[in-house]
Motif scaffolding. Sequence first.
Motif, PDB file in Angstrom:
ATOM      1  N   GLY A 194      -8.881   2.964  13.420  1.00  0.00           N
ATOM      2  CA  GLY A 194      -8.755   3.343  14.823  1.00  0.00           C
ATOM      3  C   GLY A 194      -9.414   4.659  15.166  1.00  0.00           C
ATOM      4  N   SER A 195      -9.354   4.993  16.439  1.00  0.00           N
ATOM      5  CA  SER A 195     -10.000   6.199  16.953  1.00  0.00           C
ATOM      6  C   SER A 195      -9.319   7.460  16.432  1.00  0.00           C
ATOM      7  N   GLU A 196     -10.038   8.578  16.545  1.00  0.00           N
ATOM      8  CA  GLU A 196      -9.556   9.842  16.016  1.00  0.00           C
ATOM      9  C   GLU A 196      -8.247  10.293  16.674  1.00  0.00           C
ATOM     10  N   GLY A 197      -8.114  10.027  17.967  1.00  0.00           N
ATOM     11  CA  GLY A 197      -6.936  10.544  18.664  1.00  0.00           C
ATOM     12  C   GLY A 197      -5.816   9.543  18.865  1.00  0.00           C
ATOM     13  N   PHE A 198      -6.153   8.246  18.962  1.00  0.00           N
ATOM     14  CA  PHE A 198      -5.146   7.264  19.368  1.00  0.00           C
ATOM     15  C   PHE A 198      -4.916   6.146  18.351  1.00  0.00           C
ATOM     16  N   GLY A 199      -5.686   6.124  17.284  1.00  0.00           N
ATOM     17  CA  GLY A 199      -5.498   5.077  16.286  1.00  0.00           C
ATOM     18  C   GLY A 199      -6.000   3.728  16.788  1.00  0.00           C
ATOM     19  N   ASN A 224      -8.022  12.628   9.064  1.00  0.00           N
ATOM     20  CA  ASN A 224      -9.280  12.355   9.736  1.00  0.00           C
ATOM     21  C   ASN A 224      -9.670  10.896   9.507  1.00  0.00           C
ATOM     22  N   ALA A 225     -10.273  10.264  10.516  1.00  0.00           N
ATOM     23  CA  ALA A 225     -10.581   8.826  10.440  1.00  0.00           C
ATOM     24  C   ALA A 225     -11.463   8.484   9.251  1.00  0.00           C
ATOM     25  N   SER A 226     -12.461   9.319   8.971  1.00  0.00           N
ATOM     26  CA  SER A 226     -13.363   9.005   7.863  1.00  0.00           C
ATOM     27  C   SER A 226     -12.694   9.240   6.518  1.00  0.00           C
ATOM     28  N   VAL A 227     -11.777  10.208   6.439  1.00  0.00           N
ATOM     29  CA  VAL A 227     -11.037  10.439   5.190  1.00  0.00           C
ATOM     30  C   VAL A 227     -10.092   9.284   4.925  1.00  0.00           C
ATOM     31  N   ALA A 228      -9.326   8.891   5.941  1.00  0.00           N
ATOM     32  CA  ALA A 228      -8.416   7.747   5.793  1.00  0.00           C
ATOM     33  C   ALA A 228      -9.193   6.488   5.448  1.00  0.00           C
ATOM     34  N   GLY A 229     -10.316   6.293   6.144  1.00  0.00           N
ATOM     35  CA  GLY A 229     -11.138   5.125   5.865  1.00  0.00           C
ATOM     36  C   GLY A 229     -11.642   5.119   4.437  1.00  0.00           C
ATOM     37  N   GLY A 230     -12.056   6.279   3.942  1.00  0.00           N
ATOM     38  CA  GLY A 230     -12.554   6.372   2.577  1.00  0.00           C
ATOM     39  C   GLY A 230     -11.507   5.990   1.547  1.00  0.00           C
ATOM     40  N   ILE A 231     -10.276   6.450   1.744  1.00  0.00           N
ATOM     41  CA  ILE A 231      -9.185   6.128   0.814  1.00  0.00           C
ATOM     42  C   ILE A 231      -8.919   4.631   0.812  1.00  0.00           C
ATOM     43  N   LEU A 232      -8.827   4.045   1.995  1.00  0.00           N
ATOM     44  CA  LEU A 232      -8.535   2.617   2.104  1.00  0.00           C
ATOM     45  C   LEU A 232      -9.674   1.760   1.578  1.00  0.00           C
ATOM     46  N   LEU A 233     -10.900   2.146   1.868  1.00  0.00           N
ATOM     47  CA  LEU A 233     -12.054   1.362   1.414  1.00  0.00           C
ATOM     48  C   LEU A 233     -12.162   1.377  -0.108  1.00  0.00           C
ATOM     49  N   TYR A 234     -11.826   2.492  -0.720  1.00  0.00           N
ATOM     50  CA  TYR A 234     -11.889   2.530  -2.187  1.00  0.00           C
ATOM     51  C   TYR A 234     -10.771   1.729  -2.828  1.00  0.00           C
ATOM     52  N   GLU A 235      -9.637   1.611  -2.147  1.00  0.00           N
ATOM     53  CA  GLU A 235      -8.581   0.731  -2.678  1.00  0.00           C
ATOM     54  C   GLU A 235      -9.015  -0.728  -2.586  1.00  0.00           C
ATOM     55  N   ILE A 236      -9.653  -1.096  -1.487  1.00  0.00           N
ATOM     56  CA  ILE A 236     -10.189  -2.464  -1.372  1.00  0.00           C
ATOM     57  C   ILE A 236     -11.220  -2.705  -2.473  1.00  0.00           C
ATOM     58  N   PHE A 237     -12.105  -1.745  -2.669  1.00  0.00           N
ATOM     59  CA  PHE A 237     -13.131  -1.836  -3.709  1.00  0.00           C
ATOM     60  C   PHE A 237     -12.486  -1.985  -5.088  1.00  0.00           C
ATOM     61  N   ARG A 238     -11.470  -1.173  -5.353  1.00  0.00           N
ATOM     62  CA  ARG A 238     -10.792  -1.225  -6.658  1.00  0.00           C
ATOM     63  C   ARG A 238     -10.189  -2.604  -6.896  1.00  0.00           C
TER      64      ARG A 238
END
Length: 244
Positions: A194-199, A224-238
């Motif tokens: 989601g967006s930076e301010g409202f999800g 931050n959206a890109s930090v959260a996205g990075g964590i989630l994307l690496y879990e999907i990758f794992r």
Amino acid sequence: MANIEGRNPIIEALRSDRPIDKLMISNTSKEGSIKKIIGMAKEKNVVIQYVDKHKLDEISTSHSHQGVIAVVSDYKYYELEDLLAIARERGEDPFFIILDEITDPHNLGTIIRTADAVGAHGVIIPKRRSVHITSVVAKASAGAVEYVPVCKVTNIANTIKQLKKEGLWIAAADMDGGVFYEQDLTGPLALVIGSEGFGVSRLVKQNCDFVVKMPMIGNVSSLNASVAGGILLYEIFRQRMKRD
């Protein structure tokens, strides 16, 4: 016309054979990776124009051109069918990132960079109320925008419905979901950030199959959206790598 700014993004643009109308290089920058850029450009018969650094400063929108700017055609967005075809051609389960009204170009660029790192097949953004591909986005992606297809759609909720018909599960990143590392994130999947301010917006979240969250014990309630996205994307990758 558009610009690509910075050494790494331009190296990746040259490496990926993106059409470049001309390179504008500071007449005081001729060492290090600039020499590599000049060599690659000459091999591909790209026009090189040496200019005063102040000229680049005037043109630059990222304010971090590092002595070189490439003049290119506007970014050519992909269609949703193109993204699905890429996954099929690779013989892989589709893996997409859907961005719900991300407006910060640095966040978009960083997410595209992470998408490349984890092997995602594409990033989907809305046509309205969202940042699009700009020189700042390309710089933040460190050139990954040359390799990760970006699709621009009219309506995110309708796109989710279309992806469901193609067999994808849709996960939304939000704080009212299940803990992300306890969820099955394998198989055909799209992650909505989601967006930076409202999800993630209410309508988009209603159309998702499930919601995942990151547990947090600090004083700040969100990432931050890109930090959260990075964590989630690496879990999907794992999980995808472990399954394979």
